[in-house]
Design an enzyme around this catalytic site. Structure first.
Site, PDB file in Angstrom:
ATOM      1  N   SER A 144       0.824  -1.004  -0.114  1.00  0.00           N
ATOM      2  CA  SER A 144       0.123  -0.049  -0.120  1.00  0.00           C
ATOM      3  C   SER A 144       0.806   1.296  -0.007  1.00  0.00           C
ATOM      4  CB  SER A 144      -0.830   0.078   1.225  1.00  0.00           C
ATOM      5  OG  SER A 144      -1.316   1.360   1.348  1.00  0.00           O
ATOM      6  N   TYR A 157      -0.955  -0.297  10.307  1.00  0.00           N
ATOM      7  CA  TYR A 157      -1.133  -0.423   9.012  1.00  0.00           C
ATOM      8  C   TYR A 157       0.175  -0.056   8.207  1.00  0.00           C
ATOM      9  CZ  TYR A 157      -3.226  -1.246   4.583  1.00  0.00           C
ATOM     10  OH  TYR A 157      -3.516  -1.330   2.953  1.00  0.00           O
TER      11      TYR A 157
END
Length: 306
Positions: A144, A157
């Site tokens: 990501s 995250y």
């Protein structure tokens, strides 16, 4: 892509979102698929769709597993090889995300994020390595933009995705002499089942529209799951035979834009502030709970309040 026909491809997080969409796109090229997820019912749905899309019956297996559990990781690989006799491609797609800043992140949320996003890819890859060496296969990790740019409210995250990209390069270096390739996708803002579920709970149309994040990507808008699946298909095929250790950005140009000022990013992320764990339970369990939350009111509901 005839090169994908009969290849054995293992995909985690395959019951919904990018994983499920990628599985269905790959099915057009007639591979053999091992689909892994916690949601048994949704996984069966994707299994059926993949069979109908081109794989055919007997060429798609569904493996119910929780990637937080270490014992499930080796089992997933073992069941795939038992069913098909080999493994050609491992796609580490499953992800956990906790929407909290550093101050409010719990040890439980942090540990689960790391378990799914970096520990599982690490040990799944370890279990897959002997089989991938035999087929000179490849590993594809779904990362990501949060692993390259810090975002408010996604501390754990982002750290896990940064680790995943470094793991990609390290493993690529280790496996290169054996002919096994390891690459990753650095995915931009992509509406998926999880984000749509979140917006329903929040009562808004779209988390991305609400936070004006679409303005942060030069090509405009958000990535689609199709965008991601196409690049995964490319990396799984012989067309990418000369590539290893790469983290391909699929983010509509987000990473070429200068970092956003903290105040602007804080404003953009405000709707997601301290939401917490977005997927602590399986998708099926969350959707069942969501249906109860948004179930239409009946006359009995109103009369009970009198």
């Amino acid at each position: 892509m005839e090169c994908l026909q009969n290849k054995v491809i293992l995909i985690t997080g395959a019951s919904t979102g990018i994983g499920g969409h990628t599985a269905k796109m790959l099915s057009k090229f007639k591979p053999r698929l091992a689909l892994v997820a916690r949601s048994a019912d949704k996984l069966k749905d994707v299994q059926t769709q993949c069979q109908e899309a081109g794989c055919g019956k007997g060429n798609v297996i569904a493996i119910n597993a929780d990637l937080v559990k270490h014992e499930d990781l080796a089992r997933v690989v073992a069941e795939t090889v038992k069913a098909f006799g080999q493994l050609d491609v491992l796609i580490n797609n499953a992800a956990a995300i906790v929407m909290n800043d550093v101050e409010t992140t719990t040890p439980e949320g942090f540990d689960r994020t790391m378990a799914v996003n970096i520990r599982a890819p690490f040990f799944l890859s370890q279990a897959a390595m002997p089989h991938l060496r035999k087929t000179k296969g490849c590993i594809i990790n779904i990362s990501s933009i949060a692993g390259q740019r810090p975002f408010m409210e996604t501390a754990a995250y982002g750290i896990s995705k940064a680790a995943l990209e470094h793991f990609t390069r390290t493993l690529a270096l280790e496996l290169a002499p054996t002919g096994v390739r390891v690459n990753a996708l650095t995915v931009g803002m992509t509406p998926t089942d999880t984000t749509e579920e979140m917006t329903k709970i929040m009562g808004v149309k779209s988390a991305y529209e609400l936070s004006d994040m679409t303005q942060l990507q030069p090509l405009g808008g958000n990535c689609s799951m199709d965008d991601i699946a196409k690049v995964v298909t490319f990396l799984a095929s012989d067309l990418s035979a000369a590539m290893t250790g790469t983290c391909l950005p699929v983010e509509r140009g987000f990473l070429v834009v200068p970092p956003t000022k903290p105040a602007a990013m804080e404003k953009a992320m405000a709707p997601m502030k301290n939401i917490g764990d977005l997927n602590p339970t399986s998708t099926q369990e969350r959707m069942d709970q969501l249906k109860k939350m948004i179930a239409p009111k009946t006359p009995a509901d109103f009369s009970s309040k009198k």
